[in-house]
Design a protein around this motif. Structure first.
Motif, PDB file in Angstrom:
ATOM      1  N   ASP A  30     -37.817  18.938 -33.047  1.00 52.79           N
ATOM      2  CA  ASP A  30     -36.913  19.555 -32.082  1.00 52.79           C
ATOM      3  C   ASP A  30     -35.638  18.736 -31.985  1.00 52.79           C
ATOM      4  O   ASP A  30     -35.682  17.504 -32.043  1.00 52.79           O
ATOM      5  CB  ASP A  30     -37.600  19.617 -30.702  1.00 52.79           C
ATOM      6  CG  ASP A  30     -36.775  20.366 -29.679  1.00 52.79           C
ATOM      7  OD1 ASP A  30     -36.365  21.505 -29.966  1.00 52.79           O
ATOM      8  OD2 ASP A  30     -36.529  19.802 -28.593  1.00 52.79           O
ATOM      9  N   VAL A  31     -34.505  19.421 -31.853  1.00 54.34           N
ATOM     10  CA  VAL A  31     -33.216  18.755 -31.652  1.00 54.34           C
ATOM     11  C   VAL A  31     -32.500  19.465 -30.512  1.00 54.34           C
ATOM     12  O   VAL A  31     -32.340  20.682 -30.539  1.00 54.34           O
ATOM     13  CB  VAL A  31     -32.329  18.813 -32.908  1.00 54.34           C
ATOM     14  CG1 VAL A  31     -30.985  18.148 -32.649  1.00 54.34           C
ATOM     15  CG2 VAL A  31     -33.014  18.195 -34.109  1.00 54.34           C
ATOM     16  N   MET A  32     -32.071  18.691 -29.508  1.00 58.54           N
ATOM     17  CA  MET A  32     -31.288  19.235 -28.408  1.00 58.54           C
ATOM     18  C   MET A  32     -29.977  18.456 -28.357  1.00 58.54           C
ATOM     19  O   MET A  32     -29.980  17.225 -28.276  1.00 58.54           O
ATOM     20  CB  MET A  32     -32.035  19.075 -27.080  1.00 58.54           C
ATOM     21  CG  MET A  32     -31.272  19.632 -25.890  1.00 58.54           C
ATOM     22  SD  MET A  32     -32.111  19.338 -24.301  1.00 58.54           S
ATOM     23  CE  MET A  32     -33.602  20.268 -24.549  1.00 58.54           C
ATOM     24  N   THR A  33     -28.882  19.183 -28.430  1.00 58.84           N
ATOM     25  CA  THR A  33     -27.576  18.538 -28.330  1.00 58.84           C
ATOM     26  C   THR A  33     -27.083  18.625 -26.887  1.00 58.84           C
ATOM     27  O   THR A  33     -27.635  19.364 -26.061  1.00 58.84           O
ATOM     28  CB  THR A  33     -26.548  19.198 -29.259  1.00 58.84           C
ATOM     29  OG1 THR A  33     -26.321  20.536 -28.809  1.00 58.84           O
ATOM     30  CG2 THR A  33     -27.014  19.180 -30.708  1.00 58.84           C
ATOM     31  N   PHE A  34     -26.010  17.904 -26.611  1.00 54.15           N
ATOM     32  CA  PHE A  34     -25.440  17.964 -25.273  1.00 54.15           C
ATOM     33  C   PHE A  34     -24.899  19.358 -24.971  1.00 54.15           C
ATOM     34  O   PHE A  34     -24.831  19.762 -23.812  1.00 54.15           O
ATOM     35  CB  PHE A  34     -24.365  16.886 -25.087  1.00 54.15           C
ATOM     36  CG  PHE A  34     -24.951  15.533 -24.863  1.00 54.15           C
ATOM     37  CD1 PHE A  34     -25.300  15.124 -23.585  1.00 54.15           C
ATOM     38  CD2 PHE A  34     -25.191  14.673 -25.921  1.00 54.15           C
ATOM     39  CE1 PHE A  34     -25.859  13.872 -23.359  1.00 54.15           C
ATOM     40  CE2 PHE A  34     -25.751  13.425 -25.707  1.00 54.15           C
ATOM     41  CZ  PHE A  34     -26.087  13.023 -24.425  1.00 54.15           C
ATOM     42  N   ALA A  35     -24.557  20.127 -25.998  1.00 53.56           N
ATOM     43  CA  ALA A  35     -24.106  21.509 -25.789  1.00 53.56           C
ATOM     44  C   ALA A  35     -25.225  22.366 -25.213  1.00 53.56           C
ATOM     45  O   ALA A  35     -24.958  23.382 -24.562  1.00 53.56           O
ATOM     46  CB  ALA A  35     -23.612  22.110 -27.106  1.00 53.56           C
ATOM     47  N   ASP A  36     -26.483  21.969 -25.441  1.00 49.99           N
ATOM     48  CA  ASP A  36     -27.623  22.722 -24.909  1.00 49.99           C
ATOM     49  C   ASP A  36     -27.872  22.445 -23.432  1.00 49.99           C
ATOM     50  O   ASP A  36     -28.649  23.160 -22.791  1.00 49.99           O
ATOM     51  CB  ASP A  36     -28.900  22.382 -25.695  1.00 49.99           C
ATOM     52  CG  ASP A  36     -28.792  22.757 -27.154  1.00 49.99           C
ATOM     53  OD1 ASP A  36     -28.203  23.804 -27.461  1.00 49.99           O
ATOM     54  OD2 ASP A  36     -29.305  21.980 -27.994  1.00 49.99           O
ATOM     55  N   GLY A  37     -27.259  21.414 -22.893  1.00 52.49           N
ATOM     56  CA  GLY A  37     -27.500  21.020 -21.506  1.00 52.49           C
ATOM     57  C   GLY A  37     -26.551  21.721 -20.542  1.00 52.49           C
ATOM     58  O   GLY A  37     -25.634  22.444 -20.948  1.00 52.49           O
ATOM     59  N   PRO A  38     -26.762  21.471 -19.274  1.00 49.56           N
ATOM     60  CA  PRO A  38     -25.869  22.062 -18.273  1.00 49.56           C
ATOM     61  C   PRO A  38     -24.498  21.388 -18.290  1.00 49.56           C
ATOM     62  O   PRO A  38     -24.393  20.187 -18.480  1.00 49.56           O
ATOM     63  CB  PRO A  38     -26.594  21.794 -16.953  1.00 49.56           C
ATOM     64  CG  PRO A  38     -27.455  20.613 -17.216  1.00 49.56           C
ATOM     65  CD  PRO A  38     -27.822  20.676 -18.675  1.00 49.56           C
ATOM     66  N   ASP A  39     -23.465  22.152 -18.121  1.00 47.49           N
ATOM     67  CA  ASP A  39     -22.088  21.646 -18.065  1.00 47.49           C
ATOM     68  C   ASP A  39     -21.766  20.673 -19.197  1.00 47.49           C
ATOM     69  O   ASP A  39     -21.447  19.502 -18.963  1.00 47.49           O
ATOM     70  CB  ASP A  39     -21.832  20.960 -16.711  1.00 47.49           C
ATOM     71  CG  ASP A  39     -22.091  21.886 -15.541  1.00 47.49           C
ATOM     72  OD1 ASP A  39     -21.686  23.063 -15.634  1.00 47.49           O
ATOM     73  OD2 ASP A  39     -22.711  21.429 -14.564  1.00 47.49           O
ATOM     74  N   PRO A  40     -21.854  21.120 -20.455  1.00 47.33           N
ATOM     75  CA  PRO A  40     -21.612  20.195 -21.576  1.00 47.33           C
ATOM     76  C   PRO A  40     -20.178  19.689 -21.619  1.00 47.33           C
ATOM     77  O   PRO A  40     -19.239  20.447 -21.413  1.00 47.33           O
ATOM     78  CB  PRO A  40     -21.935  21.038 -22.808  1.00 47.33           C
ATOM     79  CG  PRO A  40     -21.790  22.452 -22.371  1.00 47.33           C
ATOM     80  CD  PRO A  40     -22.091  22.482 -20.895  1.00 47.33           C
TER      81      PRO A  40
END
Length: 136
Positions: A30-40
């Protein structure tokens, strides 16, 4: 009972994770970028916030570091293999582009052991399981 999972801070988590899955066999789960988070924050949108991978049957977590860091020599990741061939293959692949600190070889205590610093600055100890004592 607790479970220990190595968490590696990286300058390029995706590339480093790909190196480990190639060297040790495994896959990026799995890869989660900061774009996937709230308010990137647009500046960090492509940076890895959290990555999980399985390599050599071990779960690892990684992320792109958001601050300057220095690797230290106060800790090593140890990999113990049941077969010599597995240990030597992993050692050789992890050593690519890195620095061998102690060649992998049979030691006086009966196991094979070697230590290296990979091209990302992570120190690895690679060893085989201790041989069973021979009957007297």
């Amino acid at each position: 009972m607790a479970k220990l999972t190595p968490y590696i801070f990286s300058e390029d988590a995706k590339s480093q994770a790909a190196f480990y899955t190639e060297a040790l066999g495994g896959e990026i789960l799995d890869v989660m970028t900061f774009a996937d988070g709230p308010d990137p924050n647009p500046e960090f949108k492509d940076k890895v916030m959290h990555l999980s991978l399985k390599a050599a049957g071990i779960l690892f977590y990684m992320c792109d570091s958001m601050w300057a860091f220095e690797r230290g020599n106060g800790m090593a990741l140890s990999l113990e293999f049941p077969a010599e061939a597995e240990a030597y293959a992993a050692f050789d692949k992890l050593a690519e582009g890195g620095k061998i600190m102690e060649p992998l070889k049979k030691q006086f205590w009966g196991a094979h052991f070697g230590q290296l610093e990979d091209k990302y600055g992570i120190i690895w100890q690679v060893m085989t399981e201790m041989a069973a004592p021979e009957p007297s």
